[in-house]
Design a protein around this motif. Sequence first.
Motif, PDB file in Angstrom:
ATOM      1  N   PRO A   1     -63.773  -0.149 -17.549  1.00 35.88           N
ATOM      2  CA  PRO A   1     -64.132   1.234 -17.227  1.00 35.88           C
ATOM      3  C   PRO A   1     -62.898   2.082 -16.969  1.00 35.88           C
ATOM      4  N   ALA A   2     -62.964   3.346 -17.391  1.00 35.76           N
ATOM      5  CA  ALA A   2     -61.798   4.216 -17.359  1.00 35.76           C
ATOM      6  C   ALA A   2     -61.444   4.705 -15.968  1.00 35.76           C
ATOM      7  N   GLY A   3     -62.378   4.798 -15.056  1.00 35.36           N
ATOM      8  CA  GLY A   3     -62.069   5.281 -13.718  1.00 35.36           C
ATOM      9  C   GLY A   3     -62.208   6.787 -13.620  1.00 35.36           C
ATOM     10  N   SER A   4     -62.015   7.287 -12.405  1.00 33.74           N
ATOM     11  CA  SER A   4     -62.250   8.701 -12.119  1.00 33.74           C
ATOM     12  C   SER A   4     -61.074   9.597 -12.441  1.00 33.74           C
ATOM     13  N   GLY A   5     -59.873   9.064 -12.495  1.00 36.35           N
ATOM     14  CA  GLY A   5     -58.682   9.885 -12.675  1.00 36.35           C
ATOM     15  C   GLY A   5     -58.184  10.517 -11.393  1.00 36.35           C
ATOM     16  N   ARG A   6     -58.851  10.255 -10.254  1.00 35.33           N
ATOM     17  CA  ARG A   6     -58.402  10.768  -8.965  1.00 35.33           C
ATOM     18  C   ARG A   6     -57.406   9.781  -8.347  1.00 35.33           C
ATOM     19  N   THR A   7     -56.284  10.291  -7.883  1.00 36.78           N
ATOM     20  CA  THR A   7     -55.201   9.429  -7.429  1.00 36.78           C
ATOM     21  C   THR A   7     -55.605   8.631  -6.197  1.00 36.78           C
ATOM     22  N   ALA A   8     -55.498   7.307  -6.318  1.00 35.26           N
ATOM     23  CA  ALA A   8     -55.783   6.411  -5.198  1.00 35.26           C
ATOM     24  C   ALA A   8     -54.520   5.734  -4.689  1.00 35.26           C
ATOM     25  N   GLY A   9     -53.470   5.704  -5.500  1.00 35.09           N
ATOM     26  CA  GLY A   9     -52.220   5.069  -5.106  1.00 35.09           C
ATOM     27  C   GLY A   9     -51.126   5.361  -6.100  1.00 35.09           C
ATOM     28  N   PHE A  10     -49.906   4.923  -5.775  1.00 33.04           N
ATOM     29  CA  PHE A  10     -48.763   5.119  -6.660  1.00 33.04           C
ATOM     30  C   PHE A  10     -48.058   3.783  -6.882  1.00 33.04           C
ATOM     31  N   ARG A  11     -47.683   3.548  -8.133  1.00 33.20           N
ATOM     32  CA  ARG A  11     -46.819   2.419  -8.481  1.00 33.20           C
ATOM     33  C   ARG A  11     -45.381   2.926  -8.453  1.00 33.20           C
ATOM     34  N   VAL A  12     -44.621   2.502  -7.457  1.00 31.92           N
ATOM     35  CA  VAL A  12     -43.245   2.973  -7.274  1.00 31.92           C
ATOM     36  C   VAL A  12     -42.297   1.929  -7.831  1.00 31.92           C
ATOM     37  N   GLU A  13     -41.429   2.352  -8.742  1.00 34.51           N
ATOM     38  CA  GLU A  13     -40.486   1.437  -9.388  1.00 34.51           C
ATOM     39  C   GLU A  13     -39.147   2.128  -9.578  1.00 34.51           C
ATOM     40  N   PRO A  14     -38.062   1.345  -9.631  1.00 33.87           N
ATOM     41  CA  PRO A  14     -36.770   1.924  -9.998  1.00 33.87           C
ATOM     42  C   PRO A  14     -36.692   2.142 -11.501  1.00 33.87           C
ATOM     43  N   VAL A  15     -36.026   3.195 -11.909  1.00 33.64           N
ATOM     44  CA  VAL A  15     -35.789   3.419 -13.331  1.00 33.64           C
ATOM     45  C   VAL A  15     -34.876   2.307 -13.848  1.00 33.64           C
ATOM     46  N   GLY A  16     -35.265   1.678 -14.937  1.00 33.52           N
ATOM     47  CA  GLY A  16     -34.460   0.617 -15.530  1.00 33.52           C
ATOM     48  C   GLY A  16     -35.090  -0.744 -15.441  1.00 33.52           C
ATOM     49  N   GLY A  17     -35.971  -0.972 -14.461  1.00 33.70           N
ATOM     50  CA  GLY A  17     -36.602  -2.280 -14.376  1.00 33.70           C
ATOM     51  C   GLY A  17     -36.893  -2.662 -12.939  1.00 33.70           C
ATOM     52  N   THR A  18     -37.651  -3.726 -12.800  1.00 35.91           N
ATOM     53  CA  THR A  18     -38.035  -4.190 -11.467  1.00 35.91           C
ATOM     54  C   THR A  18     -37.219  -5.394 -11.007  1.00 35.91           C
ATOM     55  N   ALA A  19     -36.221  -5.806 -11.778  1.00 31.27           N
ATOM     56  CA  ALA A  19     -35.376  -6.921 -11.377  1.00 31.27           C
ATOM     57  C   ALA A  19     -34.653  -6.591 -10.081  1.00 31.27           C
ATOM     58  N   GLU A  20     -34.234  -7.623  -9.379  1.00 26.83           N
ATOM     59  CA  GLU A  20     -33.627  -7.455  -8.057  1.00 26.83           C
ATOM     60  C   GLU A  20     -32.427  -6.524  -8.090  1.00 26.83           C
ATOM     61  N   GLU A  21     -31.645  -6.552  -9.173  1.00 27.57           N
ATOM     62  CA  GLU A  21     -30.444  -5.723  -9.258  1.00 27.57           C
ATOM     63  C   GLU A  21     -30.766  -4.231  -9.240  1.00 27.57           C
ATOM     64  N   PHE A  22     -32.038  -3.857  -9.511  1.00 26.68           N
ATOM     65  CA  PHE A  22     -32.432  -2.444  -9.484  1.00 26.68           C
ATOM     66  C   PHE A  22     -33.048  -2.040  -8.148  1.00 26.68           C
ATOM     67  N   THR A  23     -33.385  -3.000  -7.310  1.00 25.52           N
ATOM     68  CA  THR A  23     -33.944  -2.669  -5.997  1.00 25.52           C
ATOM     69  C   THR A  23     -32.874  -2.737  -4.920  1.00 25.52           C
ATOM     70  N   ARG A  24     -31.635  -2.796  -5.337  1.00 24.29           N
ATOM     71  CA  ARG A  24     -30.501  -2.792  -4.424  1.00 24.29           C
ATOM     72  C   ARG A  24     -29.630  -1.574  -4.702  1.00 24.29           C
ATOM     73  N   VAL A  25     -28.930  -1.117  -3.674  1.00 24.37           N
ATOM     74  CA  VAL A  25     -28.071   0.058  -3.791  1.00 24.37           C
ATOM     75  C   VAL A  25     -26.853  -0.162  -2.908  1.00 24.37           C
ATOM     76  N   PHE A  26     -25.742   0.446  -3.299  1.00 19.44           N
ATOM     77  CA  PHE A  26     -24.542   0.423  -2.471  1.00 19.44           C
ATOM     78  C   PHE A  26     -24.479   1.676  -1.605  1.00 19.44           C
ATOM     79  N   PRO A  27     -23.922   1.580  -0.426  1.00 17.28           N
ATOM     80  CA  PRO A  27     -23.801   2.767   0.431  1.00 17.28           C
ATOM     81  C   PRO A  27     -23.091   3.905  -0.299  1.00 17.28           C
ATOM     82  N   GLY A  28     -23.649   5.080  -0.174  1.00 22.77           N
ATOM     83  CA  GLY A  28     -23.075   6.250  -0.824  1.00 22.77           C
ATOM     84  C   GLY A  28     -23.539   6.472  -2.244  1.00 22.77           C
ATOM     85  N   LEU A  29     -24.256   5.498  -2.830  1.00 24.62           N
ATOM     86  CA  LEU A  29     -24.736   5.632  -4.202  1.00 24.62           C
ATOM     87  C   LEU A  29     -26.252   5.833  -4.205  1.00 24.62           C
ATOM     88  N   GLY A  30     -26.822   6.032  -5.399  1.00 25.71           N
ATOM     89  CA  GLY A  30     -28.238   6.362  -5.501  1.00 25.71           C
ATOM     90  C   GLY A  30     -29.009   5.425  -6.406  1.00 25.71           C
TER      91      GLY A  30
END
Length: 886
Positions: free
Chosen positions: A393-422
Amino acid sequence: MLSPRPLLPVLLAVLLLTPAAAPAHAVAAGADGIETARTGRQIAPGIRLESYDRLESDRWLRIDELLVDLGGSGGVRAEYLGGRGPATVAESAARHPAGPGRRVVAAVNGDFFDIRGTGAPLGPGLGGGRLLHSAGPGPAAAPAVGFGADGAGRVLRIGLDGSVTLPGGAVRPLTGYNAARPAAGGLCAYTADWPGTRLPALGTAVEVRGGRVAAAAPPVRGRRGPLRRERPEPGTTLLAAAAGDGAAAAELAALRPGDAVAVAARAVAGGGPVPVAAVGGREALVVAGVPQDHDGEPNNTAAPRTAVGFSRDGRRLRILAVDGRQRDSGGLTLTALGAMMHRLGSYEALNLDGGGSTTLLAGLSGATDLALENSPSDGPLRPVSNGIVLTAPAGSGRTAGFRVEPVGGTAEEFTRVFPGLGRTLTATGYDALLGPAPGAPVWFAQGAGTVGPGGVFHAVRPGRATAHARRATAHGALPLTVLGPLTRIRPTRSRIGLAQQGEKAGFRLTGYDAQGAAAVVEPRDVALEFDRSRWSVTDDGRGGFTVTALVPQATGHLRAAVGAATVEIPLGVGLVTLPVTDLADAGEWTGPGASVAQGHPGAGLALELPRAGAQGGAAAPRPVPVPELARALTLWVDGDGSGARPTVELADADGAAVKVPGPAVDWTGWREVAFALPATAQPPLAVTRFSAVAGTGPGRLALDTLGARTPPTGPAAVPLVRDPVAATEAAVRARPWRFAVGEGAAGADFVLTGAGRPGFVHRGVRFLSLDTASPTLAGGGLSRIRALREASAAAAREPATGALAVVRTYAPAAVDRKESALTDRLLAEFRRTTGKRAAVLTLAAPEFAAARSEGVLSVAAPRTGRTLVGVDAFARGDWLAVRHTP
């Protein structure tokens, strides 16, 4: 848009440190292997995807598994996919009519098909309760997976019940209905549902519309002859006599336009009602709860596999895609596949088309497109004849949640950041049924950073953080780790070589903190210097860069800087031929039919082929290294016109064989021949052998001067990294106790002379000795990883143990890269979860080295000289200090 899944890293936080920690489903997946990584996600209510890696005694495996509740509250349906000529699973899924209020959520390839002929499926097919095609040849029942009106599925056999009523009332059996391979005799019918690209060879034929003959049709000669058309028009049935059936042909030849002819065809199913949807398969894998033994059968070789299984009541569907023909996944035999499907819980299971056809796609919450989950062995997706598609079933289209991900992938190297960087984040909205729900969120963060309105997380200080996306009551979050300050950067490509103007290549920059913890550095935080008249370097939108050559021939450098950390990448475009070997040592090459010959110029190597089909070869006295960026090899061949085919044989970085065949030698005299290197070959490569197969008669080839067509880059800069554990003699002796490697030393508690010593605990350190004599894929890896998991569990529960040290002998030919990465990650996970220390000590290494990765220390002790190690398992800082004396 199809988004490929990255290879499942063995470096996931779900790596299991103890056998007891393994979930029940992991134990069920293999009889003697171990699971090394697992990820999972809900695709839609009633559908879940599990993706996991396994190490077996003789291979690595990558497996993707769809678990589906059929006919339940989730409203999931399994339907016939495709059937209009070969197309990729992605193409067929994108145009599949899911119906009002429904959407496509997953798809997999289906039946074996006539890949070199008509392109049509070889088994039966039903869609929407209608027979689409029968199996061939003949009307006999063939294996298939079917899905009933109530959604439940089963493995069954489907046959054809068809008839042709001729003028005067004579009734003839219909022996094929849209069948890829018509029966040897009788009448067969083809309609607009024909699922191939071209009709098979047919004899006398007539067109039937509205129950009457419309016209006589010319014979269809099939693949090599002229074709009538791809498929009949809607409303038209092409009724044909099987080629060579004179009686059937005579009856059709006697028909005239306007004659009444009735064609009837329906599916018949054994053991129950005819399903609403069905896709053909071939070998039974599990029958009534019993896994089947296919030993001795021709298809029972290790290969990529697609399988479908059902629970006893048919309400639980399991779709399995196993990658194969790759170093990272060796595939399964039919017997092993059946055993796996049985262990996973299938009461009935059927093998579908595998090999390069194996393709599994699944949706992401909130996404409109499907993602490629497995790694097809061909690389690109192969066009296939049909498949199975899952709709929900297609669903209602009303927002129930968000899938939050880093641009580039979900590997561990993308969920880490260095101080001062983004780190750039995305938030994809989904409704209550995980379908798309458009709308932008409000961003905020907790912990060691902030998030701006555009979804860019800015790291402030080392520690943990969580990025949040919220809109009304809909919410999504992503945990992030801020590492220690950046100390160095390294590109994913040490050199970039392009063959021609306009060609592109990508790379990313990986940064490291003082403990060797890694994270991708985004282009927004990088300053670049390069010759803009020769190169274009742009943000690829996935956390990396794209380099494009603007001129046909050039060399240069790209300098990247992140604060004080810098790196240079040599660039080159155009191809030059670099020498590999002039075969001056031809007399040392050995093998059947090999001898020294007059070369081009100087000495060359001859391969004698005494008869048609004979094979000859010559093994190199030592592996011949190939330039890392080589696109092709060149070899001078003195041909004799015999049609013999030469091959260059190589070994890749893991020692796996790579064979590159050349053209049939239909010329005489010397000619330079190019051997294109496969893009999938993992460098560095080395030539190990030349071989040849004779043509239709005896032959003799002479070979000389092997070269490599390579972009002209300069050497890569290798930054010198001196780890703090490499210390002075005084610093080593200041530790509470010491041990030596190689030669003894005064004041050392003991000397490690080899990796064969049983494990032991000494003054707060558990030492684990790993035997590296047996290769990873000959059982060595399985036994070593099991031993490491057991030692990790023991060290974790011992209050008096503060560190785990793994001892192994240098053996790169035995321990492959994937096992090394898994070992490192297991130790890093041990360190993070227990707070204790870890190190890898490699004995008899070519040279001394000390480094660290993810906080795990690594010391390589040479086979000569003395390496003295000072130890304090409970020190506040580094717990080792090492001094090597040549």
